[in-house]
Scaffold this motif. Structure first.
Motif, PDB file in Angstrom:
ATOM      1  N   TYR A 102       0.925  -1.240   0.035  1.00  0.00           N
ATOM      2  CA  TYR A 102       0.209  -0.221  -0.023  1.00  0.00           C
ATOM      3  C   TYR A 102       0.879   1.404  -0.596  1.00  0.00           C
ATOM      4  N   LYS A 103       1.285   1.854  -0.743  1.00  0.00           N
ATOM      5  CA  LYS A 103       2.032   2.840  -1.504  1.00  0.00           C
ATOM      6  C   LYS A 103       2.202   3.886  -0.507  1.00  0.00           C
ATOM      7  N   ILE A 104       0.559   4.232  -0.834  1.00  0.00           N
ATOM      8  CA  ILE A 104       0.521   5.697  -0.022  1.00  0.00           C
ATOM      9  C   ILE A 104       0.828   5.826   2.112  1.00  0.00           C
ATOM     10  N   GLU A 105      -0.021   4.381   2.424  1.00  0.00           N
ATOM     11  CA  GLU A 105       0.717   4.116   3.342  1.00  0.00           C
ATOM     12  C   GLU A 105       2.136   3.531   4.422  1.00  0.00           C
ATOM     13  N   ILE A 106       2.703   2.604   2.910  1.00  0.00           N
ATOM     14  CA  ILE A 106       4.061   3.370   3.811  1.00  0.00           C
ATOM     15  C   ILE A 106       4.490   4.167   3.413  1.00  0.00           C
ATOM     16  N   GLY A 107       4.783   5.305   2.843  1.00  0.00           N
ATOM     17  CA  GLY A 107       5.064   6.235   2.427  1.00  0.00           C
ATOM     18  C   GLY A 107       5.067   7.012   3.958  1.00  0.00           C
ATOM     19  N   GLN A 108       3.360   6.835   4.428  1.00  0.00           N
ATOM     20  CA  GLN A 108       3.516   7.547   6.058  1.00  0.00           C
ATOM     21  C   GLN A 108       4.232   6.499   6.905  1.00  0.00           C
ATOM     22  N   LYS A 135       0.179   0.078  12.813  1.00  0.00           N
ATOM     23  CA  LYS A 135      -1.450   0.258  11.999  1.00  0.00           C
ATOM     24  C   LYS A 135      -0.706  -0.405  10.601  1.00  0.00           C
ATOM     25  N   ILE A 136      -0.040   0.208  10.076  1.00  0.00           N
ATOM     26  CA  ILE A 136       0.172   0.587   8.868  1.00  0.00           C
ATOM     27  C   ILE A 136       1.435  -0.841   8.554  1.00  0.00           C
TER      28      ILE A 136
END
Length: 498
Positions: A386-392, A468-469
């Motif tokens: 999950y690209k956005i979540e990994i960035g976060q 959570k991510i």
């Protein structure tokens, strides 16, 4: 007188004529003899010429004979030299043969000695065989005892246990299998394992079995997939299966552990529903709290603009405290809102993790330059995430590493990755203030702040977001740290299915 003179002259002439005739006759005879002699000489010459020709031929023949004999002599000399070499060679071979014979005699003596030793060894081995035969009898008794104990252990296990050979035939089951599937023991033993597999999945199973036996190791079956088994009555049951290879004298067999997870799946579905409801509640609550907070904030700003001149120092201090509390409350509500939204509208993307990290670093350039922090990023994998979540996730960990730094010390951050089994292990290390072991689990709880000092700002949600991510990716996160030396946050991420 003249007549006498003429007579005398005539006599003289006659005598001369007679003499000349005699001379002629004599010369004629001599000439005949000379001719004969000449003819004889010619014959002799011809004879000698013939003899000379014969002699020349004889001489040529003799010369040829000499040449031939010279050639034969050369050949004879070469043959003699070859024979001498052969004699020397045979003499050398004879010396070698004598040495070989001496060696063979020594070998015979050595082998005779070895034979004596071998006979003694054979006697010893026979004694050992008798001893081992006795031990084998005892071992067989022990094996039967161990097999019986194994059966008792298998029977006592609360899970359904099936023992299968490399061809998929069932060789042992326990009573839990009978209870779970409704078969009698004799209906399953000797049968193919496919009897317990739903028909729609049956054709795929032999291929999966072949893959497992090429690299047999203890593992869960069907990671990331829902597994189903077939009861005797035709009903399907959702199961969790563990595979454990066992080496035996007859080859590798597999102990298959089967757990009925139908009830667990129902509970998980209920828990998922409750979590979703809780997230919706958190979203609604945090969203609804924003409105009255904005009202308070607006009135405080108006109050400050209109009445600040009428307030004394204490009143202004109180007003500033209220404003600060309002801002902190706003940040908490926003963080809670972000936490509740985490995982919504998620999308799996095949992404380069290094590019994701580089984008995060670019977004944090202001903070990085302000603190003079250094970030060392090693090679990273490309995964389905999950690209956005990994960035976060990386942003929270890097921000924390910069934020919780020792005074007058430049932050040094290292980001590493390596493959471990079927997952990738990532680590983010720093040289910051560190965390005490007693707080290793506590730091991942929401609203938990270990540092209450104003020197370290935060709302206690960042690491809860990280956890959570990671769990969203079916991974795990943990910490290694030493107070005053720094921390390393480790987390695992599998390569998710698209």
């Amino acid at each position: 007188m003249d007549r006498i003179k003429n007579m005398n002259e005539l006599i003289i002439v006659t005598k001369k004529l007679v003499f000349q005739n005699e001379e002629k006759a004599k010369r004629t005879a001599e000439l005949i003899i000379a001719n004969k002699e000449l003819a004889f000489q010619n014959e002799e010459k011809e004879k000698r010429a013939a003899e000379l020709i014969i002699a020349n031929k004889e001489l040529a023949f003799q010369n040829e004979e000499k040449g031939r004999r010279a050639a034969e002599l050369i050949i004879a000399n070469k043959e003699l030299a070859f024979q001498n070499e052969e004699k020397e060679k045979r003499a050398a071979e004879l010396i070698i043969a004598n040495k070989e014979l001496a060696f063979q005699n020594e070998e015979k003596e050595r082998r005779a000695a070895e034979l004596i030793v071998a006979n003694k060894e054979l006697v010893f081995q026979n004694e050992e065989k008798e001893k081992r035969a006795g031990e084998l009898i005892i071992a067989n008794m022990e094996l039967k005892k161990a097999e019986e104990q194994f059966r008792l252990v298998v029977e006592s296990v609360p899970n359904a246990i099936v023992l299968v050979d490399s061809e998929g035939f069932i060789i042992l089951i326990n009573n839990q299998v009978e209870k779970l599937f409704g078969y009698e023991r004799n209906e399953l033993i000797g049968n193919k394992l496919e009897i317990l597999i739903p028909e729609r999945l049956e054709a795929q199973h032999p291929g999966h079995r072949d893959v497992f036996f090429k690299n047999p190791k203890t593992r869960a079956m069907g990671a990331g997939r829902d597994l189903f088994a077939l009861k005797k009555n035709g009903a399907e049951v959702q199961v969790e299966i563990g595979l454990n290879p066992i080496e035996t004298a007859k080859g590798i067999i597999v102990l298959v552990s089967i757990i009925d997870i139908t009830e667990r799946k129902i509970q998980e579905a209920m828990l998922k529903k409750h979590n979703k409801e809780l997230e919706q509640f958190a979203y609604i609550a945090s969203h609804d709290l924003q409105e009255p907070l904005r009202t308070v904030s607006n009135y405080m700003r108006v109050f400050e603009e209109d009445y600040i001149a009428l307030l004394d120092d204490n009143a202004r201090k109180y007003l500033q405290s209220v404003n600060n509390a309002t801002k902190r409350m706003s940040m908490l509500i926003k963080s809670l809102l972000d936490f509740s939204r985490l995982g919504h509208n998620k999308k799996i993307t095949y992404a380069d993790c290094k590019k994701i990290i580089n984008n995060v670093i670019a977004d944090l350039q202001t903070l990085i330059k302000k603190t003079n922090a250094t970030i060392d990023v090693a090679e990273m994998p490309t995964l389905n995430v999950y690209k956005i979540e990994i960035g976060q996730l990386f942003q929270n960990l890097i921000t924390n590493a910069i934020k919780f730094q020792k005074k007058d010390t430049r932050a040094e951050i290292k980001i590493r990755s390596r493959k471990v089994d079927e997952k990738w292990l990532f680590s983010v290390s720093d040289n910051g203030i560190g965390i005490a072991p007693a707080h290793f689990q506590k730091v991942f709880d929401i609203f938990q702040r270990l540092q209450v000092s104003d020197a370290y700002q935060g709302n206690g949600i960042g690491l809860a977001n990280c956890k959570k991510i990671v769990e969203l990716h079916q991974g795990e996160i943990w910490i290694e740290s030493t107070l005053g030396e720094g921390s390393t946050f480790n987390f695992t991420i599998p390569n998710l299915s698209l």
